[in-house]
Motif scaffolding. Structure first.
Motif, PDB file in Angstrom:
ATOM      1  N   LEU A  67     -71.418   5.287 -74.175  1.00  0.00           N
ATOM      2  CA  LEU A  67     -70.995   6.303 -73.189  1.00  0.00           C
ATOM      3  C   LEU A  67     -69.611   5.835 -72.434  1.00  0.00           C
ATOM      4  N   GLN A  68     -69.587   4.684 -72.014  1.00  0.00           N
ATOM      5  CA  GLN A  68     -68.361   4.121 -71.453  1.00  0.00           C
ATOM      6  C   GLN A  68     -67.339   4.232 -72.431  1.00  0.00           C
ATOM      7  N   THR A 113     -61.687   0.016 -71.256  1.00  0.00           N
ATOM      8  CA  THR A 113     -62.269  -0.761 -72.323  1.00  0.00           C
ATOM      9  C   THR A 113     -61.509  -1.977 -72.743  1.00  0.00           C
ATOM     10  N   LEU A 149     -66.695   6.279 -74.657  1.00  0.00           N
ATOM     11  CA  LEU A 149     -66.185   7.716 -74.850  1.00  0.00           C
ATOM     12  C   LEU A 149     -65.740   8.150 -73.705  1.00  0.00           C
ATOM     13  N   TRP A 150     -66.413   7.670 -72.450  1.00  0.00           N
ATOM     14  CA  TRP A 150     -65.613   8.255 -71.323  1.00  0.00           C
ATOM     15  C   TRP A 150     -63.944   7.430 -71.152  1.00  0.00           C
ATOM     16  N   TYR A 151     -63.848   6.405 -71.452  1.00  0.00           N
ATOM     17  CA  TYR A 151     -62.446   5.746 -71.427  1.00  0.00           C
ATOM     18  C   TYR A 151     -61.682   5.769 -72.654  1.00  0.00           C
ATOM     19  N   TRP A 152     -61.806   6.543 -73.428  1.00  0.00           N
ATOM     20  CA  TRP A 152     -61.314   6.714 -74.836  1.00  0.00           C
ATOM     21  C   TRP A 152     -59.844   6.775 -74.729  1.00  0.00           C
ATOM     22  N   TRP A 166     -66.405  -0.931 -65.924  1.00  0.00           N
ATOM     23  CA  TRP A 166     -66.339  -0.378 -64.866  1.00  0.00           C
ATOM     24  C   TRP A 166     -65.466  -0.560 -63.702  1.00  0.00           C
TER      25      TRP A 166
END
Length: 298
Positions: free
Chosen positions: A249-250, A202, A252-255, A197
């Protein structure tokens, strides 16, 4: 199970029976040691998954446990390779791996001391070794080689105290440690979640490791419910799975997020060039200002 038995297994029994009869005796013995003689007879010899539903659940649990132990041998290899290839620890939290290592060592020792089935905790040893390697790499690439050496020393002392010399930590203390290990395992995910975050990406975190860990923690909840009557271990796996969901989920969000840019160093001020000094000739400099004369004009 009735549907599976009637639509899949029963029609295939004429073809499966010769295969089962050709299985070597040591394999049958291994299956008996895992699920018991009665379940072996119902599931493998009779090919009937409806005769004893408890046997079917136990067999699924054992298969999942063995799969988890087998997958754990390589689950964090992609993360190790990613760190080595990039020579950077960006996006990877050392605190997270240190806490997880402590939790895994406690859970491993607790399972060994209580003689639980190896399929219910065997992956902790393999994952702990990989976590130690990741922790050392993260510290080294952060320029903290002395801290990496200290980390290895602490781990070695902990292994000796928990596994090889059980007089240092008695059974009651081990139970308290296991109660804390569940919370420790859950807490180990928090620094990694915060690091992602904070950095807005990532970094060098491996997607393969994150998603496989998510599936492994979910499967471990099932195997614990089936084979181990211990709430300490169960609650720890449930908590760990919850935070693994957040990590996934993180991921996927920052993929497709770009890698976080490093702050540019402030430009150094240019040195002011000094004018060259005139060489002295020994004569006094002539003044450019005219001074009044005392000579009278005639």
């Amino acid at each position: 199970m009735d549907t599976i038995q009637n639509t899949v297994i029963t029609p295939l029994q004429p073809y499966l029976a010769p295969i089962v009869s050709a299985i070597p005796e040591p394999v049958h013995d291994a299956v008996v040691s895992l699920i018991g003689k009665s379940c072996h007879g119902a599931l493998l010899v009779d090919l009937d998954v409806t005769k004893d539903p408890a046997c079917t659940s136990l067999a699924i649990s054992k298969a999942l446990g063995i799969a988890i132990v087998g997958a754990s041998a390589v689950v964090k290899i992609p993360q190790i390779l990613k760190l080595i290839n990039s020579r950077s620890s960006a996006g990877v939290s050392f605190v997270s791996y240190a806490l997880e290592t402590a939790s895994l060592l406690i859970t491993l020792s607790y399972g060994v001391r209580n003689q639980f089935p190896f399929s219910t905790y065997g992956e902790t040893a393999l994952i702990a070794v990989q976590d130690i390697a990741i922790g050392v790499l993260v510290l080294n690439y952060a320029g903290r080689s002395a801290a990496a050496a200290a980390f290895i020393a602490v781990v070695a002392a902990s292994v000796y105290a928990l596994l090889f010399d059980q007089t240092l930590v008695d059974a009651q203390t081990m139970a308290y440690l296991q109660a804390g290990a569940g919370a420790l395992g859950v807490a180990s995910k928090a620094p990694q979640i915060y690091t992602i975050w904070r950095e807005g990406g990532t970094g060098q975190l491996s997607a393969f490791t994150v998603f496989n860990y998510l599936l492994g923690s979910l499967s471990r909840i099932f195997t614990t419910l089936q084979e181990v009557d211990d709430k300490f271990i169960l609650y720890g796996f449930i908590g760990g799975f919850s935070l693994n969901v957040i990590l996934a989920l993180q991921m996927l969000w920052y993929w497709n997020a770009p890698a976080p840019k490093q702050k540019a160093a402030a430009p150094r001020p240019k040195a002011v060039e000094k004018a060259p000094l005139a060489q002295s000739t020994g004569a006094s400099p002539r003044s450019s200002v005219k001074t009044p004369t005392t000579r009278r004009r005639g």
